[in-house]
Scaffold this motif. Sequence first.
Motif, mmCIF file in Angstrom:
data_model
loop_
_atom_site.group_PDB
_atom_site.id
_atom_site.type_symbol
_atom_site.label_atom_id
_atom_site.label_comp_id
_atom_site.label_asym_id
_atom_site.label_seq_id
_atom_site.Cartn_x
_atom_site.Cartn_y
_atom_site.Cartn_z
ATOM 1 N N ALA A 156 1.909 29.584 -6.370
ATOM 2 C CA ALA A 156 1.409 30.073 -7.662
ATOM 3 C C ALA A 156 0.229 29.233 -8.138
ATOM 4 O O ALA A 156 -0.763 29.761 -8.647
ATOM 5 C CB ALA A 156 2.537 30.045 -8.688
ATOM 6 N N GLY B 17 -2.785 30.098 -6.267
ATOM 7 C CA GLY B 17 -3.211 31.485 -6.403
ATOM 8 C C GLY B 17 -3.053 32.257 -5.108
ATOM 9 O O GLY B 17 -3.791 33.219 -4.852
ATOM 10 N N ASP B 18 -2.070 31.867 -4.283
ATOM 11 C CA ASP B 18 -1.856 32.477 -2.968
ATOM 12 C C ASP B 18 -0.922 33.680 -3.101
ATOM 13 O O ASP B 18 0.293 33.559 -2.992
ATOM 14 C CB ASP B 18 -1.271 31.436 -2.008
ATOM 15 N N PHE B 19 -1.505 34.834 -3.335
ATOM 16 C CA PHE B 19 -0.721 36.044 -3.571
ATOM 17 C C PHE B 19 0.145 36.396 -2.357
ATOM 18 O O PHE B 19 1.333 36.741 -2.495
ATOM 19 C CB PHE B 19 -1.658 37.208 -3.902
ATOM 20 N N LEU C 105 0.900 34.566 -10.696
ATOM 21 C CA LEU C 105 -0.439 33.972 -10.669
ATOM 22 C C LEU C 105 -0.825 33.400 -12.025
ATOM 23 O O LEU C 105 -1.701 32.531 -12.108
ATOM 24 C CB LEU C 105 -1.464 35.021 -10.223
ATOM 25 N N THR C 106 -0.164 33.877 -13.076
ATOM 26 C CA THR C 106 -0.431 33.323 -14.409
ATOM 27 C C THR C 106 0.222 31.959 -14.582
ATOM 28 O O THR C 106 0.006 31.292 -15.603
ATOM 29 C CB THR C 106 0.065 34.272 -15.512
ATOM 30 N N ARG D 168 -0.462 29.411 -12.838
ATOM 31 C CA ARG D 168 -1.317 28.427 -12.179
ATOM 32 C C ARG D 168 -1.451 27.142 -12.983
ATOM 33 O O ARG D 168 -1.697 26.067 -12.430
ATOM 34 C CB ARG D 168 -2.707 29.014 -11.915
#
Length: 295
Positions: free
Chosen positions: A187, A190-192, A231-232, A234
């Motif tokens: 997270a 940012g590694d989706f 991702l929020t 981070r």
Amino acid sequence: MNDREYLAGRFEAHRGHLKAVAYRMLGSLTEAEDAVQEAWLRLSRTDAGEVENLGGWLTTVVGRVCLDMLRTRTSRREEPLEGRLPDPVVSPASGPDPEQAALLADSVGLALLVVLESLTPAERLAFVLHDMFAVPFEEIAPLVGRSPASARQLASRARRRVRGSAPVPDPDLARQREIVTAFIAAAHRGDFAELVALLDPDVVLRADAGALTGGGLAEVRGAANVAGQALTFRRYSPSTAHAALVNGLAGVVNTVDGEPSAVMSFTITDGRIVEIDILADPDRLSRLDLSVLTD
């Protein structure tokens, strides 16, 4: 030692067990304490010498008090507890203290408590007292105003709901911790794709920001949607995500500027995250003792 002191000592020997019953019934640590205190008041007004099995008597008294509290919520048309997450029991990653261990006997995770919130008060009482604390249906029946056979049916309906809805977490706590650590790191990067790989396809994320913030309880389903939401996170770098046990499972306490901002509980089944429960209600967080985790 006078009679009242002797009675208080006997009661204290059962306090941990009684709070465990009340916590499963109510999903609220504060209300559980209130229910236990009410049991003490009722005991102090009773001729305890006529009580053959004090532990059993107190258990049924707490059950009756909790049942009344659940019914009062409904009759007052208050916001149902399923409109918010149950209170988490947060412990250091090294393990719970003896009081917390007693409260969490049988691994009562938040995922199970969420399912219990969906039961009727009578179903919840029958299931909790019988399936979790082995109280006979003959003793449960008078509490719900039904026959023992009807009380058995209540517990059976609740059991089917629980088995169909509450995921069973993997028992390897070290492996749980590895997966949670990997999730927080992904997270933050940012590694989706990595987030999706760690999540069950049908994962559920619940986040409770509290009514005072206007957020309330929000729910997100599906790996892609939950990964997008993650991702929020981070801002929660590994240095601000403090390892913890949340209801006995791997979790984290997130901080912002050194202050707790969220408690995250992860339920991991077959090596993937199936549920994430996040308490970010500032008011409720302020009532939890999180200093041991964030100092």
